[in-house]
Structures are given as structure tokens and as C-alpha cells.
Scaffold this motif. Sequence first.
Motif, PDB file in Angstrom:
ATOM      1  N   PHE A   1      74.878  -3.856 -15.280  1.00  0.00           N
ATOM      2  CA  PHE A   1      75.881  -2.817 -15.454  1.00  0.00           C
ATOM      3  C   PHE A   1      77.235  -3.503 -15.472  1.00  0.00           C
ATOM      4  N   TRP A   2      77.935  -3.391 -16.585  1.00  0.00           N
ATOM      5  CA  TRP A   2      79.256  -3.973 -16.782  1.00  0.00           C
ATOM      6  C   TRP A   2      79.230  -5.480 -16.541  1.00  0.00           C
ATOM      7  N   VAL A   3      79.976  -5.988 -15.542  1.00  0.00           N
ATOM      8  CA  VAL A   3      80.063  -7.435 -15.346  1.00  0.00           C
ATOM      9  C   VAL A   3      78.883  -7.994 -14.566  1.00  0.00           C
ATOM     10  N   VAL A   4      78.037  -7.142 -14.031  1.00  0.00           N
ATOM     11  CA  VAL A   4      76.878  -7.588 -13.257  1.00  0.00           C
ATOM     12  C   VAL A   4      75.653  -7.525 -14.154  1.00  0.00           C
ATOM     13  N   GLY A   5      75.017  -8.666 -14.388  1.00  0.00           N
ATOM     14  CA  GLY A   5      73.843  -8.686 -15.252  1.00  0.00           C
ATOM     15  C   GLY A   5      72.836  -9.718 -14.789  1.00  0.00           C
ATOM     16  N   PHE A   6      71.586  -9.316 -14.689  1.00  0.00           N
ATOM     17  CA  PHE A   6      70.515 -10.202 -14.232  1.00  0.00           C
ATOM     18  C   PHE A   6      69.481 -10.295 -15.338  1.00  0.00           C
ATOM     19  N   ARG A   7      69.376 -11.475 -15.945  1.00  0.00           N
ATOM     20  CA  ARG A   7      68.411 -11.683 -17.017  1.00  0.00           C
ATOM     21  C   ARG A   7      67.406 -12.740 -16.577  1.00  0.00           C
ATOM     22  N   PRO A   8      66.240 -12.821 -17.231  1.00  0.00           N
ATOM     23  CA  PRO A   8      65.243 -13.817 -16.832  1.00  0.00           C
ATOM     24  C   PRO A   8      65.767 -15.236 -17.023  1.00  0.00           C
ATOM     25  N   LEU A   9      65.281 -16.140 -16.193  1.00  0.00           N
ATOM     26  CA  LEU A   9      65.626 -17.547 -16.343  1.00  0.00           C
ATOM     27  C   LEU A   9      64.938 -18.109 -17.578  1.00  0.00           C
ATOM     28  N   ASP A  10      65.709 -18.702 -18.476  1.00  0.00           N
ATOM     29  CA  ASP A  10      65.118 -19.404 -19.599  1.00  0.00           C
ATOM     30  C   ASP A  10      64.378 -20.627 -19.080  1.00  0.00           C
ATOM     31  N   ALA A  11      63.334 -21.029 -19.793  1.00  0.00           N
ATOM     32  CA  ALA A  11      62.500 -22.145 -19.338  1.00  0.00           C
ATOM     33  C   ALA A  11      63.318 -23.412 -19.109  1.00  0.00           C
ATOM     34  N   SER A  12      64.325 -23.637 -19.946  1.00  0.00           N
ATOM     35  CA  SER A  12      65.126 -24.854 -19.822  1.00  0.00           C
ATOM     36  C   SER A  12      66.005 -24.847 -18.575  1.00  0.00           C
ATOM     37  N   ARG A  13      66.152 -23.691 -17.926  1.00  0.00           N
ATOM     38  CA  ARG A  13      67.048 -23.596 -16.766  1.00  0.00           C
ATOM     39  C   ARG A  13      66.320 -23.655 -15.427  1.00  0.00           C
ATOM     40  N   TRP A  14      65.004 -23.756 -15.463  1.00  0.00           N
ATOM     41  CA  TRP A  14      64.274 -23.803 -14.196  1.00  0.00           C
ATOM     42  C   TRP A  14      64.628 -25.052 -13.387  1.00  0.00           C
ATOM     43  N   GLY A  15      64.770 -26.171 -14.061  1.00  0.00           N
ATOM     44  CA  GLY A  15      65.150 -27.387 -13.347  1.00  0.00           C
ATOM     45  C   GLY A  15      66.512 -27.255 -12.701  1.00  0.00           C
ATOM     46  N   THR A  16      67.453 -26.630 -13.420  1.00  0.00           N
ATOM     47  CA  THR A  16      68.786 -26.385 -12.873  1.00  0.00           C
ATOM     48  C   THR A  16      68.709 -25.481 -11.651  1.00  0.00           C
ATOM     49  N   PHE A  17      67.912 -24.431 -11.751  1.00  0.00           N
ATOM     50  CA  PHE A  17      67.722 -23.501 -10.638  1.00  0.00           C
ATOM     51  C   PHE A  17      67.215 -24.230  -9.397  1.00  0.00           C
ATOM     52  N   LEU A  18      66.192 -25.071  -9.556  1.00  0.00           N
ATOM     53  CA  LEU A  18      65.609 -25.772  -8.406  1.00  0.00           C
ATOM     54  C   LEU A  18      66.585 -26.791  -7.815  1.00  0.00           C
ATOM     55  N   THR A  19      67.463 -27.340  -8.638  1.00  0.00           N
ATOM     56  CA  THR A  19      68.452 -28.290  -8.128  1.00  0.00           C
ATOM     57  C   THR A  19      69.473 -27.599  -7.241  1.00  0.00           C
ATOM     58  N   TYR A  20      69.921 -26.429  -7.659  1.00  0.00           N
ATOM     59  CA  TYR A  20      70.953 -25.711  -6.908  1.00  0.00           C
ATOM     60  C   TYR A  20      70.385 -24.948  -5.706  1.00  0.00           C
ATOM     61  N   LEU A  21      69.092 -24.581  -5.764  1.00  0.00           N
ATOM     62  CA  LEU A  21      68.523 -23.677  -4.757  1.00  0.00           C
ATOM     63  C   LEU A  21      68.682 -24.164  -3.323  1.00  0.00           C
TER      64      LEU A  21
END
Length: 577
Positions: free
Chosen positions: A426-446
Motif C-alpha cells: 500500500f503506497w510506499v510500503v510494498g512486500f514482494r517475493p525475493l528474486d532468486a538472485s537476491r537470496w544470497g544477499t538476504f542471507l548475508t544481511y540476515l
Amino acid sequence: MRYRLALIGLVLILAGSLLASRVQTSGGVQVSEAHWRTAEGATMSGLLYRPAGLDGGRRAPAVLLSHGYINTREMQSPFAIELSRRGFVVLAMDMTGHGGSGGNVGAAGFGGPSALAFLRSQSFVDPDQIGLAGHSMGGGPILAAARAQPDGYRAVALVGSAPGLFGPPDEVRPDFPRNLNVVFGGLDEFAGLMWRTPKGTDLPDSPKLKQVFGVSSAVEPGRVYGDPGLGTARRLDLPHVTHPWEHFSSGGVAPVIDWMQARLEGESHPLPPGNQIWFWKEVGTLVGFVGFIVVLLGVFEAVLALPWIGDLRRSPEPVVAVRGPGGWIALALTAALPALTYLPFMKLGALWLPSAQFPQWIQNQLLAWALLNTLLSLLVAPFLRRGHPDFSLDVPRSSFAALAAVGAGALALLAMDRLLHVDFRFWVVGFRPLDASRWGTFLTYLPFWILHSVILVRSLCALLAVDGAGRRSTYLTAAGVLGGGFLVLAAFEYGTLFTTGLLLTPTEPLNVIVALQFIPLLAIVGVISVFTWRRTNSYLPGALICAIFLCGYVTSGTANHWSPDYPMTFPPAARSP
């Protein structure tokens, strides 16, 4: 009964997503995934909106849309919905480094030239009737596409954007781009950066705008200058909206519809620009977002009924009998410090430059803010300690329950994206699925988000553990404490903007806009924390859920400034959305 909350969440997700899908396919429009490659080899992503009636060889006019910085293709839904239901083919692209597109910010002309080539190649698109429209940094790919194919389009709309900022300075001239509509909010926070005027309302007198329009006197909003046949048509629209409202208001959407209908030929269902239904799609995705949070909580509740996980279930133990003045002071500091330190810590975090391991510049800044606040809370805690909380701590079971809850929500999000092409927003808040290429980035920051969330949620639960505190007041206190500081920050910033035309901190427009998201996001963190703590007497499950939630949210919606495919660049647009 144990599954009731999860079922309610699923019903909300389905109802909201079906409503959103129904709106964006109004009139028989088909929405599908689109993928192509840049000349340099980066994979690009977009949503293709195809109106009804294009079978049998008929071709329709088309519009290429681009979102702004740290946004994704879904942010352009209002324009895509309204143009496609009028008979325009629409390609809403993810810029390079954003969403499902590869590369980094600014690479391959932001992905614009390849997107235009892809759109022109579609058999149902009239290649002589193509328009280009971009919001904010979205002007980058639009103008790059116009440079790459000067005869490949007929009209351009720059919404909250400007030529010469995301490309060569010599773009500021009256014959480029062709047939230009400038839509700029009178309260736009980026007036100084975009058009070198302090306020959006000063735009008609901007020397830069006059140069683009080829005039020496003030530009008159709503008036068409130049000759559309020669490609020199120009029009300024100045709706009384802020930068984020330019793509989320009737006043921001209508001028683009009107300009494309006037400059392009062949749309099958012309409608007045004010006839708009896109907002109902946003209502649907908001209901889906609420359902997503309810599913997280409902699945966590259901998991606690499993034999092995059931040992987590315990009643919360109070720390003190009454909150007292010291407790209220501690809550006030918990609310105030993150908001007071937000702008300076974000600026400090900008020194954490993107790299192969940490490619997202905005996430680096947010983590710097989060971790520095974690350190502050640890330094302040000894002076505010009240009692000795006796929390339960079971790492294996807490981890399993948290993963089950977030996994269920993620599967629901992925299913709605794949089946109906809608996410939760809604407006500036948006949650979309993680693209496959971003899983490594996600695990690094988690791990960093887990560290922050564990300290934050533990401190919050200790402050809320008051004997006899009511359930409703506890939830409201948690949501208010975590989101309240940013609410006050936004009130001061935008109260000043609405009364003076300038933000309270006019040199920080991007970070002020980013802060808007943290009002609801941190309130959600507060609700999740209380819900899980009240059922387990532990801060850990809630902290893990919140860490995964925040890390996934930021990683999926934030831009990559580093990519193995391109040299890293820092365009001026890196500081504007």
C-alpha cells in the motif's frame, strides 16, 4: 480453533489478491511476466499488460513505464491499470538493480533501451505509437531509451523527474525528448535537486524548465507549448501533491493518461482522465498485506500445538507490579531515540559503500542506523533497568516456530505473485517475493538484523511485562512505542512541508520518504513481538520472525549498487527515489 487465525489470514490474502487482480485485469486486460536481456547480457524483468481484442493481428499503442529509486514495477500500477484499460499495451519494467532485474543501478541505461526494444518487438504493439513515462529516477531509463531510439517513440511523461539529472547535461533542451509532459508536485520534496528551485510551486519560474520549454517567461501550467507534429510539444502539470503522491493520486495519474491519449493514436477504449479505478487495487493489496501478517501470527499459534514445539508455550511473567515513572521514561526513550538518530545515522551509514558482500546501499545505511541504535540501547539499559526479567529461552524450538511462520507467509506471497501477479503493498510500503538472485544477499544481511531484533524485542518485552497489563493496551503500547517516534518525525517534516513548501530538513528528502515506511513496519514489529511473547514468555521467536520479515522486506525492495556483470557506478540518481 488452533487454525482459526491462520485461516482468517488466508481468507484476507485471497480476498485482497482477487480484488487486486480483478482491478488490474479490468476490461479483459491480461497481465503476464516479461523477461528480456540488455545488450550487455543482464536479465530484465517486467509486467506486461495486454488489452483485450489484440488477436487477429490488430496492433495497439503502447507505453513503457518505469518506477523510481528503491521501488519496483508494481509501484507503477496506477498508470499501468489506467492506460491498459483504455486500450494501451503497457510494459512496467524493473530498472537494472531493482526487483527482478539484474545488473546494478544505472547499468545499461538503467535498462531503458532494452525495455523499449522489447516492447517494440511485440507483434501486437504498433511501433509508431509508443509513449514513455517514468517517475523520479525512472526518468533515467526513459530518457536513455529516447536517446537510443530517437525515432522509436512519440511522447514522454516525466513524473517528479527532470532531464539532465540522470543522463547527459545537454538533454536540457527544447527538442529533446519529443513531446514532453512534465508532471511535478507542488509539494515535491526534490524540487531543488530536479529543477533547481526551492519549492515545487516555484517550478514555472525555473530557468531549467524554461530552457526545456524553449521560453523566456514563466511556464503556464496546463498550456501546450510547441508543435506535437514536430515533436516539440511541451506541457507542465503541477498537482498539489508530494513526491510519493505523484504516482499515488488522481492528480498525478490523470495528466499522464491525458498526455498519452492526446499524443498517441489507436487506443480502443478512450475514457476521461479522471475516470480511475486503480485505488481499489491498492485496497486489495493492503488487505493482502494484513492477511500476510495474520498468517504469520496464525501459523505461529498453530505450530505451538505440535508435540515437540508445544514446550515453548508458557504464560508471560511480569517484571514489575506497576510501570511507574521510570517505566514510562524508558518507553519514551525507546520511541524517541530511533527517530532522533535516524537522519544522522543514515548519513553516517552512507559511508558503508556497496560491495560484493553488501551490495545494497540503502540497506547498508539502514543497518548502520539499526546497529548503532542497538549499541545505544545497550549503553542506556543499565540506567533504566527495572527488575530482572525471567524470559524463557529455547533456541531450537524458537527457530523452528519462527521459520514455519515466516515460511507460510512467504509461500502465500509467492503464490499470489505467480498466480495473480500481485504482491502485498500500500503506497510506499510494498512486500514482494525475493528474486532468486537476491537470496544470497538476504542471507548475508540476515545475521545483522537478527542481532538488532533480539536486543530490540528483548528490551521491549521487558518494558511491557507489567503485572495486570491488559492485552489491548499492551499491543497498542508496543505498536505506538516502536512506530510512534517515526510518526512524530513524519508529522514534523510534513507539517513543515505543507505549511512552508519545504521539509523541516530540506537536504534529506530521500531519507525522509524512506522513513515513512517505518511507521507501519515498526508498529508491525511491535505487534509480532507482543503476540509471540504472550504465548511463550520469550522474546526470541518474535525477534527471529521480525528479523526475517525486515531483512526480506528491505532486500526484495531495495536497489543493488554492485553487480558482477557491470562496474559499480554512483549516478546522481543514487540519492533520489
